[in-house]
Design a protein around this motif. Structure first.
Motif, PDB file in Angstrom:
ATOM      1  N   ARG A  30     -58.073 -30.666  41.706  1.00  0.00           N
ATOM      2  CA  ARG A  30     -59.300 -31.378  41.331  1.00  0.00           C
ATOM      3  C   ARG A  30     -59.781 -30.981  39.953  1.00  0.00           C
ATOM      4  NH1 ARG A  30     -62.880 -34.316  43.904  1.00  0.00           N
ATOM      5  NH2 ARG A  30     -62.687 -33.593  46.035  1.00  0.00           N
ATOM      6  N   VAL A  62     -54.610 -19.597  42.074  1.00  0.00           N
ATOM      7  CA  VAL A  62     -55.287 -20.873  42.325  1.00  0.00           C
ATOM      8  C   VAL A  62     -56.788 -20.666  42.174  1.00  0.00           C
ATOM      9  CG1 VAL A  62     -53.471 -21.597  43.903  1.00  0.00           C
ATOM     10  CG2 VAL A  62     -55.491 -20.471  44.816  1.00  0.00           C
ATOM     11  N   GLN A  63     -57.506 -21.753  42.038  1.00  0.00           N
ATOM     12  CA  GLN A  63     -58.963 -21.690  42.057  1.00  0.00           C
ATOM     13  C   GLN A  63     -59.497 -22.894  42.812  1.00  0.00           C
ATOM     14  OE1 GLN A  63     -61.276 -22.365  38.513  1.00  0.00           O
ATOM     15  NE2 GLN A  63     -59.566 -23.379  37.479  1.00  0.00           N
ATOM     16  N   GLY A  64     -60.804 -22.830  43.097  1.00  0.00           N
ATOM     17  CA  GLY A  64     -61.440 -23.960  43.745  1.00  0.00           C
ATOM     18  C   GLY A  64     -60.906 -24.170  45.129  1.00  0.00           C
ATOM     19  N   GLY A  65     -60.727 -25.372  45.464  1.00  0.00           N
ATOM     20  CA  GLY A  65     -61.084 -25.829  46.736  1.00  0.00           C
ATOM     21  C   GLY A  65     -60.135 -26.597  47.588  1.00  0.00           C
ATOM     22  N   ILE A  66     -60.812 -27.365  48.385  1.00  0.00           N
ATOM     23  CA  ILE A  66     -60.198 -28.000  49.540  1.00  0.00           C
ATOM     24  C   ILE A  66     -59.402 -29.232  49.139  1.00  0.00           C
ATOM     25  CG2 ILE A  66     -60.753 -29.111  51.752  1.00  0.00           C
ATOM     26  CD1 ILE A  66     -61.316 -26.146  51.780  1.00  0.00           C
ATOM     27  N   ALA A  67     -59.677 -29.785  47.963  1.00  0.00           N
ATOM     28  CA  ALA A  67     -59.107 -31.078  47.589  1.00  0.00           C
ATOM     29  C   ALA A  67     -57.581 -31.079  47.601  1.00  0.00           C
ATOM     30  CB  ALA A  67     -59.609 -31.492  46.210  1.00  0.00           C
ATOM     31  N   GLY A  69     -55.506 -30.260  49.645  1.00  0.00           N
ATOM     32  CA  GLY A  69     -54.899 -30.695  50.898  1.00  0.00           C
ATOM     33  C   GLY A  69     -54.553 -32.166  50.906  1.00  0.00           C
ATOM     34  N   ASN A  91     -53.998 -19.652  48.053  1.00  0.00           N
ATOM     35  CA  ASN A  91     -54.963 -19.763  49.156  1.00  0.00           C
ATOM     36  C   ASN A  91     -54.415 -20.716  50.219  1.00  0.00           C
ATOM     37  OD1 ASN A  91     -55.559 -22.423  48.466  1.00  0.00           O
ATOM     38  ND2 ASN A  91     -57.432 -21.916  47.369  1.00  0.00           N
ATOM     39  N   VAL A  93     -55.294 -23.583  51.294  1.00  0.00           N
ATOM     40  CA  VAL A  93     -55.317 -25.023  51.027  1.00  0.00           C
ATOM     41  C   VAL A  93     -54.013 -25.496  50.391  1.00  0.00           C
ATOM     42  CG1 VAL A  93     -56.421 -26.820  49.654  1.00  0.00           C
ATOM     43  CG2 VAL A  93     -57.802 -25.145  50.865  1.00  0.00           C
TER      44      VAL A  93
END
Lengths: 135, 412
Positions: A30, A62-67, A69, A91, A93
């Motif tokens: 993202r 990695v950084q951030g998030g769920i996107a 997936g 992570n 995700v």
């Protein structure tokens, strides 16, 4: 150096051979990509403008998030996605996303890979053997 | 992974093909992370909207439904990418609108509750201490683990749906006590007065302790965080550091003392965050020219208290004619704001209050093309980190300064 090998600690998926895309920045689909074109678009990113299609991303974390997936699945569906993923630290995700999208992924790769490889060099990722080979 | 009788039955297909396929996918991920067993979950919160899923995501959901998929525990959906009331005004594309409608239908068929919020822990379901859940959206995970003491990893959209179908998730990471212990000690000397300050702390600590498996313990010298402050702290730590859990000594439930939070885990870092560190975060991207045409309050969605604060600071004044003010919240808080008069005050101010989404999910790249927006002022450190991928120039400012910027059209 051709034939040079690097070990990984974790792996999932089938063997893949493709050009490497090296980044020393932590990665997030993202934050870093235009996911419609499969291009690095984060302002100031060293890979700005690079297309990811058919390439193996090699980066330390990695950084951030769920996107991630869904993002991996969406980009695979458009035919613009990564051929493989190699991380230092990862992570859940990225692993869940790679598993859903059928992208080979490895983590815990030797730090030496980041200085030994150059962008677009052809490499083989063998997740089950937990090995990356320069070819 | 060791499977119990129920899990072996799922694997043998007794609960249908969708449950079998979901469990197989969970086993692959569990094996990757060395999980030895599954843990049952009581609640699932999943992230999935058309902007991030695309047609491939819709096909994935259709395939699950074709195999008889249905959630077996209460499951909610994170923010969506469309605000139907304002879609035309914000020039959201017809393709995005239609795609999101398809996603909604598919998720509803799975039995997922379309609450469209990233702050459901305040409004919908508040898990208790040590409750095992499977949540997506990084900010919700950080809040659940840290503030509530519940147990969850980051669960991506497909992984959360798998957990909702099987009712369990692999037991690794933050489901295990040893992974929840602090391995970084951060003394926060800076004065923390505003949500943006807490987000800035998240940026500094996240960048220094980056890594999903790390857990910072914060020792706050000057500040008394509200739930909204902690919401922004966790969202920012997750954004800048991919962190899923933090402790604050004397405040969060697993950190009555350093010893309790740390549990003998080796420290990888020990440092002090000074006022200069926080000031440096605010100074990032500060432009020479103070003109601003976009101010956004979002990431995460705003609580009623945050909405009310904006209205009170505005005190009846209207935003600058050349400036757009966007505010996102969820349906529950919007209803409350309508009842309290807050919503009317914000509308009279000229704000656009957006319901059920978060601005960065709404295709901000397309909005930039449509409206010519470049610089965005916000009190969300998370948004500052995210929005650079869409070519924006974000500026972090305290809440009151953001309101003043919207009213004057210039950075104070």
């Amino acid at each position: 150096m051709r034939g040079q090998q690097f070990t990984c600690q974790q792996g999932l998926g089938e063997i893949v051979e493709a050009p490497a895309l090296i980044s020393m920045y932590t990665f997030s689909p993202r934050y870093d990509l235009d996911r419609v074109t499969g291009t690095f678009t984060r302002v100031g990113h060293p890979l700005f403008g690079e297309k990811i299609a058919g390439k193996i991303l090699v980066c330390p974390g990695v950084q951030g998030g769920i996107a991630g997936g869904w993002a991996f699945l969406m980009m695979q569906g458009r035919g613009i996605g990564f051929a493989g993923l190699i991380f230092g630290k990862v992570n859940p995700v990225m692993v869940q996303g790679a598993a859903a999208a059928g992208i080979p992924i490895a983590a815990g790769v030797d730090d030496a890979i980041f200085t030994a490889l150059e962008n677009h060099q052809l490499i083989r990722l063998d997740p089950k053997a937990r090995r990356v080979t320069q070819i | 992974m060791l499977l119990n009788d129920a899990e072996r039955a799922i694997r043998d297909g007794s609960r249908g093909e969708a449950a079998r396929l979901s469990l197989e996918q969970q086993i692959v991920v569990g094996d990757f992370f060395g999980a030895e067993r599954f843990v049952e979950v009581s609640n699932v919160h999943m992230m999935g909207d058309y902007e991030v899923m695309g047609d491939a995501g819709c096909d994935y959901l259709k395939s699950l439904l074709a195999h008889g998929a249905r959630v077996c525990v209460p499951t909610t959906r994170n923010a969506q990418c469309i605000e139907y009331n304002h879609a035309e005004r914000l020039r959201q594309s017809p393709a995005l609108i239609e795609g999101e409608k398809r996603v909604r239908q598919l998720l509803a068929q799975l039995g997922i509750l379309l609450v469209d919020t990233c702050i459901g822990y305040h409004s919908i379901y508040t898990p208790r201490l040590h409750e095992h859940i499977a949540w997506g959206d990084t900010g919700t995970v950080a809040y659940a683990n840290s503030v509530l003491g519940a147990c969850t990893n980051y669960e991506s959209g497909p992984a959360a749906i798998a957990a909702a179908i099987t009712g369990r998730t692999p037991a690794y990471g933050f489901h295990l006590d040893e992974c929840r212990r602090a391995n970084a000690r951060c003394i926060i000397e800076a004065e923390l007065r505003d949500i943006a300050d807490w987000g800035a702390v998240g940026a500094v600590v996240g960048e220094r302790v980056r890594g999903y498996w790390n857990v910072p313990l914060l020792e706050i010298r000057h500040g008394n965080p509200s739930p909204n402050d902690l919401k922004h702290l966790g969202a920012s730590l997750a954004s800048y550091g991919s962190l899923a859990m933090y402790h604050i000594m004397g405040i969060t439930p697993e950190a009555p003392s350093f010893e309790a939070a740390n549990g003998g885990r080796e420290l990888i870092a020990e440092f002090t965050v000074t006022q200069a560190d926080i000031d440096a975060v605010f100074a990032r991207g500060t432009p020479d020219d103070g003109k601003v045409n976009l101010v956004v309050f979002t990431a995460p969605q705003l609580s009623l208290v945050e909405l009310d604060r904006i209205a009170r600071v505005a005190a009846g004044r209207k935003i600058h004619p050349g400036t757009t003010l966007l505010i996102t919240t969820n349906a529950m808080n919007k209803v409350a704001a309508e009842q309290t008069g807050t919503f009317a005050a914000l509308e009279a101010m000229g704000a656009t209050v957006i319901e059920g989404t978060c601005w960065y999910l709404m295709d901000p790249l397309e909005m930039q093309r449509q409206f010519g927006w470049k610089r965005v002022v916000t009190n969300s450190a998370k948004l500052v980190n995210i929005i650079k991928a869409h070519g924006y120039e974000p500026v972090l400012r305290p809440t009151d300064d953001c309101v003043e910027t919207a009213i004057t059209g210039r950075l104070p």
